[in-house]
Design a protein around this motif. Structure first.
Motif, PDB file in Angstrom:
ATOM      1  N   THR A 122      -1.714   2.813  -2.523  1.00 33.52           N
ATOM      2  CA  THR A 122      -1.160   1.726  -1.727  1.00 33.52           C
ATOM      3  C   THR A 122      -2.321   0.909  -1.183  1.00 33.52           C
ATOM      4  OG1 THR A 122      -1.118   2.847   0.423  1.00 33.52           O
ATOM      5  CG2 THR A 122       0.810   3.138  -1.000  1.00 33.52           C
ATOM      6  N   GLU A 123      -2.188  -0.383  -1.289  1.00 36.95           N
ATOM      7  CA  GLU A 123      -3.203  -1.307  -0.763  1.00 36.95           C
ATOM      8  C   GLU A 123      -2.597  -2.695  -0.797  1.00 36.95           C
ATOM      9  OE1 GLU A 123      -5.799  -3.069   0.973  1.00 36.95           O
ATOM     10  OE2 GLU A 123      -6.641  -1.097   0.541  1.00 36.95           O
ATOM     11  N   ASP A 124      -2.730  -3.447   0.286  1.00 35.27           N
ATOM     12  CA  ASP A 124      -2.151  -4.786   0.327  1.00 35.27           C
ATOM     13  C   ASP A 124      -3.166  -5.900   0.134  1.00 35.27           C
ATOM     14  OD1 ASP A 124      -3.321  -4.405   2.788  1.00 35.27           O
ATOM     15  OD2 ASP A 124      -1.613  -5.102   3.954  1.00 35.27           O
ATOM     16  N   GLU A 125      -4.437  -5.559   0.044  1.00 37.72           N
ATOM     17  CA  GLU A 125      -5.462  -6.565  -0.239  1.00 37.72           C
ATOM     18  C   GLU A 125      -5.787  -6.500  -1.724  1.00 37.72           C
ATOM     19  OE1 GLU A 125      -8.762  -7.081   2.371  1.00 37.72           O
ATOM     20  OE2 GLU A 125      -7.669  -6.148   4.035  1.00 37.72           O
ATOM     21  N   LEU A 126      -5.440  -7.568  -2.440  1.00 32.22           N
ATOM     22  CA  LEU A 126      -5.503  -7.592  -3.887  1.00 32.22           C
ATOM     23  C   LEU A 126      -6.860  -7.183  -4.456  1.00 32.22           C
ATOM     24  CD1 LEU A 126      -4.012  -8.133  -6.503  1.00 32.22           C
ATOM     25  CD2 LEU A 126      -4.694 -10.528  -6.321  1.00 32.22           C
TER      26      LEU A 126
ATOM     27  N   PRO B 268      -1.223  -0.563  -7.365  1.00 27.56           N
ATOM     28  CA  PRO B 268      -1.025  -0.452  -5.932  1.00 27.56           C
ATOM     29  C   PRO B 268       0.303  -1.045  -5.476  1.00 27.56           C
ATOM     30  CG  PRO B 268      -2.515  -2.252  -6.416  1.00 27.56           C
ATOM     31  CD  PRO B 268      -2.187  -1.600  -7.719  1.00 27.56           C
ATOM     32  N   LEU B 269       0.907  -0.389  -4.523  1.00 23.88           N
ATOM     33  CA  LEU B 269       2.081  -0.919  -3.850  1.00 23.88           C
ATOM     34  C   LEU B 269       1.614  -1.453  -2.504  1.00 23.88           C
ATOM     35  CD1 LEU B 269       4.672   1.824  -4.745  1.00 23.88           C
ATOM     36  CD2 LEU B 269       4.390  -0.415  -5.789  1.00 23.88           C
ATOM     37  N   GLY B 270       2.142  -2.595  -2.112  1.00 23.35           N
ATOM     38  CA  GLY B 270       1.614  -3.283  -0.942  1.00 23.35           C
ATOM     39  C   GLY B 270       2.475  -3.272   0.298  1.00 23.35           C
ATOM     40  N   THR B 271       3.627  -2.576   0.253  1.00 26.00           N
ATOM     41  CA  THR B 271       4.441  -2.485   1.464  1.00 26.00           C
ATOM     42  C   THR B 271       4.867  -1.038   1.686  1.00 26.00           C
ATOM     43  OG1 THR B 271       6.609  -2.816   0.421  1.00 26.00           O
ATOM     44  CG2 THR B 271       5.398  -4.811   1.080  1.00 26.00           C
TER      45      THR B 271
END
Length: 128
Positions: free
Chosen positions: A19-23, A43-46
């Motif tokens: 998981t990571e929200d920064e591309l 990665p899943l971002g939420t």
């Protein structure tokens, strides 16, 4: 380390959930895991997407969680891998105080993450 984990980081042919929200951080980490021949999901971002995935899919052998996804803390999500006996790590630019005491035992790696430090902290099956 079990013989089946032949890569230097112990993730070869093992499923790793990211998981990571920064591309840019997400793509760098995913690329490094794939170079180590891990089977990477994400990665899943939420938090909502990550929880849905963790509950639907077979358990990974390692999960790498950004501590905050879109300004939502992932710590409540930690109950899922714990219940599945999955090793997980927080990858975050935040300091240790950002992690609640209930998750103080979870290894933390700074971002940008150096994968050898992250996985070396606690790899699949608890291997170091």
């Amino acid at each position: 380390m079990p013989e089946s984990m032949t890569s230097s980081l112990g993730v070869r042919d093992h499923r790793v959930f990211l998981t990571e929200d920064e591309l840019l951080l997400a793509e760098d980490l995913r690329g490094e895991l794939e170079r180590q021949e891990a089977d990477v999901t994400g990665p899943l971002g939420t938090v909502a997407d990550a929880l849905e995935f963790l509950r639907m899919e077979p358990a990974p052998c390692l999960a790498v969680f950004d501590i905050s996804l879109q300004d939502e803390m992932v710590c409540p999500m930690a109950d899922v891998p714990r219940a599945q006996d999955v090793t997980f790590i927080f990858a975050t630019g935040s300091d240790a105080q950002a992690i609640p005491p209930t998750n103080a035992d979870v290894p933390r790696a700074g971002t940008p993450v150096e994968l050898k430090h992250l996985v070396g902290t606690s790899g699949p099956d608890g291997a170091v």
